[in-house]
Design an enzyme around this catalytic site. Structure first.
Site, PDB file in Angstrom:
ATOM      1  N   ARG A 179       0.859  -1.172   0.000  1.00 43.23           N
ATOM      2  CA  ARG A 179       0.000   0.000   0.000  1.00 43.23           C
ATOM      3  C   ARG A 179       0.902   1.231   0.000  1.00 43.23           C
ATOM      4  O   ARG A 179       2.037   1.196   0.474  1.00 43.23           O
ATOM      5  CB  ARG A 179      -0.901   0.026   1.234  1.00 43.23           C
ATOM      6  CG  ARG A 179      -1.804  -1.198   1.384  1.00 43.23           C
ATOM      7  CD  ARG A 179      -2.568  -1.135   2.698  1.00 43.23           C
ATOM      8  NE  ARG A 179      -3.449  -2.281   2.872  1.00 43.23           N
ATOM      9  CZ  ARG A 179      -3.107  -3.400   3.506  1.00 43.23           C
ATOM     10  NH1 ARG A 179      -1.880  -3.517   4.022  1.00 43.23           N
ATOM     11  NH2 ARG A 179      -3.965  -4.393   3.632  1.00 43.23           N
ATOM     12  N   LYS A 203      -2.114  -2.533   7.914  1.00 43.70           N
ATOM     13  CA  LYS A 203      -3.204  -2.046   8.754  1.00 43.70           C
ATOM     14  C   LYS A 203      -3.112  -2.669  10.139  1.00 43.70           C
ATOM     15  O   LYS A 203      -2.833  -3.849  10.288  1.00 43.70           O
ATOM     16  CB  LYS A 203      -4.548  -2.388   8.108  1.00 43.70           C
ATOM     17  CG  LYS A 203      -4.781  -1.654   6.790  1.00 43.70           C
ATOM     18  CD  LYS A 203      -6.130  -1.959   6.218  1.00 43.70           C
ATOM     19  CE  LYS A 203      -6.372  -1.174   4.926  1.00 43.70           C
ATOM     20  NZ  LYS A 203      -7.692  -1.458   4.342  1.00 43.70           N
ATOM     21  N   HIS A 281      -2.733   2.300  -6.164  1.00 45.01           N
ATOM     22  CA  HIS A 281      -3.290   1.026  -5.687  1.00 45.01           C
ATOM     23  C   HIS A 281      -3.426   0.015  -6.827  1.00 45.01           C
ATOM     24  O   HIS A 281      -3.503  -1.184  -6.583  1.00 45.01           O
ATOM     25  CB  HIS A 281      -4.648   1.261  -5.023  1.00 45.01           C
ATOM     26  CG  HIS A 281      -4.900   0.353  -3.865  1.00 45.01           C
ATOM     27  ND1 HIS A 281      -4.140   0.373  -2.705  1.00 45.01           N
ATOM     28  CD2 HIS A 281      -5.828  -0.624  -3.677  1.00 45.01           C
ATOM     29  CE1 HIS A 281      -4.586  -0.532  -1.865  1.00 45.01           C
ATOM     30  NE2 HIS A 281      -5.604  -1.153  -2.421  1.00 45.01           N
ATOM     31  N   ARG A 284      -0.745  -2.497  -6.692  1.00 44.82           N
ATOM     32  CA  ARG A 284      -1.016  -3.580  -5.742  1.00 44.82           C
ATOM     33  C   ARG A 284      -1.931  -4.629  -6.378  1.00 44.82           C
ATOM     34  O   ARG A 284      -1.711  -5.839  -6.251  1.00 44.82           O
ATOM     35  CB  ARG A 284      -1.656  -2.996  -4.484  1.00 44.82           C
ATOM     36  CG  ARG A 284      -2.029  -3.982  -3.384  1.00 44.82           C
ATOM     37  CD  ARG A 284      -2.445  -3.175  -2.151  1.00 44.82           C
ATOM     38  NE  ARG A 284      -3.112  -3.979  -1.151  1.00 44.82           N
ATOM     39  CZ  ARG A 284      -2.495  -4.698  -0.206  1.00 44.82           C
ATOM     40  NH1 ARG A 284      -1.177  -4.734  -0.186  1.00 44.82           N
ATOM     41  NH2 ARG A 284      -3.189  -5.372   0.683  1.00 44.82           N
ATOM     42  N   HIS A 307      -3.617  -9.361   3.743  1.00 44.81           N
ATOM     43  CA  HIS A 307      -5.064  -9.399   3.915  1.00 44.81           C
ATOM     44  C   HIS A 307      -5.425 -10.215   5.146  1.00 44.81           C
ATOM     45  O   HIS A 307      -4.892 -11.308   5.352  1.00 44.81           O
ATOM     46  CB  HIS A 307      -5.747 -10.027   2.698  1.00 44.81           C
ATOM     47  CG  HIS A 307      -5.810  -9.119   1.520  1.00 44.81           C
ATOM     48  ND1 HIS A 307      -6.002  -9.579   0.229  1.00 44.81           N
ATOM     49  CD2 HIS A 307      -5.718  -7.763   1.423  1.00 44.81           C
ATOM     50  CE1 HIS A 307      -6.025  -8.554  -0.590  1.00 44.81           C
ATOM     51  NE2 HIS A 307      -5.853  -7.448   0.102  1.00 44.81           N
ATOM     52  N   TYR A 316      -9.348 -11.333  -6.623  1.00 47.17           N
ATOM     53  CA  TYR A 316      -8.425 -11.316  -7.753  1.00 47.17           C
ATOM     54  C   TYR A 316      -8.573 -12.544  -8.649  1.00 47.17           C
ATOM     55  O   TYR A 316      -8.120 -12.526  -9.785  1.00 47.17           O
ATOM     56  CB  TYR A 316      -6.985 -11.215  -7.251  1.00 47.17           C
ATOM     57  CG  TYR A 316      -6.704  -9.913  -6.542  1.00 47.17           C
ATOM     58  CD1 TYR A 316      -6.593  -8.719  -7.249  1.00 47.17           C
ATOM     59  CD2 TYR A 316      -6.575  -9.869  -5.161  1.00 47.17           C
ATOM     60  CE1 TYR A 316      -6.359  -7.521  -6.601  1.00 47.17           C
ATOM     61  CE2 TYR A 316      -6.330  -8.669  -4.500  1.00 47.17           C
ATOM     62  CZ  TYR A 316      -6.230  -7.505  -5.229  1.00 47.17           C
ATOM     63  OH  TYR A 316      -5.997  -6.319  -4.584  1.00 47.17           O
TER      64      TYR A 316
END
Length: 335
Positions: A179, A203, A281, A284, A307, A316
Site C-alpha cells: 500500500r 493495517k 493502488h 497492488r 489481507h 483477484y
C-alpha cells in the site's frame, strides 16, 4: 475492529440533511458533551491502542463527526439512537444519492464506535448491530496491462537523483504489492540484503516480510548509493546518526509521505501515457493478479498482501479466469 472502506464518491465532510431539520442548525459536529468525550476516547483508542493507520483513523473520525452533525440537527440522542432513527439516518444518505459503499463505511464506523462504548461501559446496549449493511456491488479492481507497466517502469529519468528515487518507488510498488502508506513508512533498516526481503507494516501495524525480486532490489540499492545522499545534501541536510532513516527523501530532505508519493506516481503515469484513473493502488492489484496468473496459490498471495481475510484476496481470482480453467483442466478427474 471492522475495516473502514473508502468514502466513495462523496466530498469530505458532506452530510445528508435530516428530514424536517432546519438547514441552519448543527453545521458542525454534535455539541453533546458526552458524545464528544466518547468520540475523543474512541479516536485515541483506535490510533494508539488498536494501531490503525492515520488514513483509517481520519476516515472513522470524519464518519462519526458526520453522524454527530446529523443527530444534532435531527434532535436525536447520539449515544442512544433507536433503530428507527438509525434507519432514518441511513435513508437520508440514500436520498442524497450517496454510493452504497459510502453508506456502508459510515455504518461500519458507527458500529465500531458503539462496540467500543459498550466495552467501556458508556452505553449498556446498542441497537446498531441490528442494522443491515447495504449491499455493495462487486467491482473488479483496476490493473495495469503489461505494455503499460513497461512504459511506467521506464518513465523515471535515471540521470538525476529524483529519477533514481522514482524508479525505486515504482519497482518496489510492483515487487511487493505494498500500500502507498506502507511504502511511505519504509526506512533503510526495513530491508534485509542477505535474503532480499523488506519488512512492511500494514493495517493495525501488522508486520509482514515480503521477498523482493533482484531488479527492484538493485533499483533500491542504486537509489540509496547514488541518489538519496544527493537529495539530502542538496537540501542541506545530514544523515541522522541515531534512529531510523527514511527511504524516500524529498528535494527538501524530508521523508516523503503518502501524498507526496502519490503525486510522483501520477506524474510518472501521465508521462507514460497511462489512463487517468490508474492509481498507485492499481500496482497492488496488478501485483496480486500477476502472481495468481503465474501460478501462485491464494494463501501465499493473501500473506504477501497482508489481507486479514482470504475472501478479500479471492476477488483477484475473477481477473484470472484462464488460470483457473487451466487448474481445473489439470487437476479434475474429468478435466
Amino acid at each position: 475492529m471492522p475495516e473502514v472502506q473508502a468514502a466513495g464518491d462523496t466530498p469530505d465532510g458532506e452530510v445528508p440533511r435530516a428530514r424536517g431539520a432546519s438547514p441552519t442548525v448543527g453545521s458542525g459536529a454534535s455539541g453533546d458533551a458526552a458524545y464528544l468525550q466518547a468520540l475523543d476516547g474512541f479516536i485515541a483508542y483506535i490510533s494508539r491502542v488498536a494501531g490503525l493507520s492515520p488514513e483509517t483513523v481520519r476516515a472513522y473520525e470524519g464518519h462519526l463527526e458526520a453522524y454527530g452533525a446529523w443527530v444534532a440537527r435531527a434532535g436525536v440522542d447520539p449515544l442512544r439512537p433507536s433503530v428507527r432513527e438509525l434507519r432514518r439516518y441511513l435513508a437520508d444518505f440514500r436520498a442524497a444519492r450517496y454510493a452504497p459503499r459510502t453508506v456502508a463505511a459510515h455504518l461500519s464506523a458507527i458500529r465500531s464506535f458503539f462496540k467500543w462504548c459498550e466495552l467501556e461501559g458508556i452505553v449498556t446496549a446498542s441497537v446498531v448491530s441490528t442494522i443491515q449493511t447495504p449491499k455493495i456491488p462487486q467491482t473488479l479492481p483496476k490493473t495495469i496491462e503489461g505494455s503499460q507497466m513497461d512504459r511506467l517502469l521506464a518513465a523515471p529519468d535515471l540521470t538525476c537523483p529524483e529519477g533514481l528515487r522514482d524508479a525505486c518507488m515504482l519497482e518496489l510498488f510492483y515487487a511487493t504489492g505494498a500500500r502507498i502508506s506502507e511504502l511511505a513508512a519504509l526506512d533503510l533498516e526495513s530491508f534485509d540484503a542477505s535474503d532480499r526481503t523488506v519488512r512492511l507494516f500494514g493495517k493495525g501495524s501488522k508486520e509482514r516480510v515480503v521477498p523482493v525480486y533482484r531488479r527492484a532490489f538493485d533499483a533500491m540499492r542504486r537509489y540509496v548509493t547514488e541518489g538519496r545522499g544527493e537529495l539530502l545534501a542538496g537540501a542541506g541536510r545530514h544523515e541522522n546518526t541515531a534512529g531510523l532513516h527514511a527511504l524516500f527523501i524529498s528535494r527538501r530532505g524530508n521523508r516523503m509521505d503518502a501524498a507526496a508519493l502519490r503525486y510522483r506516481f501520477r506524474a510518472l503515469a501521465r508521462k507514460a501515457g497511462l489512463p487517468a484513473d490508474i492509481t498507485p493502488h492499481a500496482m497492488r492489484h496488478t501485483f496480486a493478479t500477476d502472481l495468481l496468473a503465474g501460478g501462485a496459490d491464494l494463501r501465499s498471495v493473501q500473506e504477501l498482501l497482508g489481507h486479514a481475510s482470504l475472501s478479500t484476496t479471492q476477488l483477484y481470482t475473477h481477473l484470472t479466469p484462464e488460470r483457473l480453467k487451466a487448474a481445473v483442466h489439470q487437476a479434475h478427474p474429468r478435466g
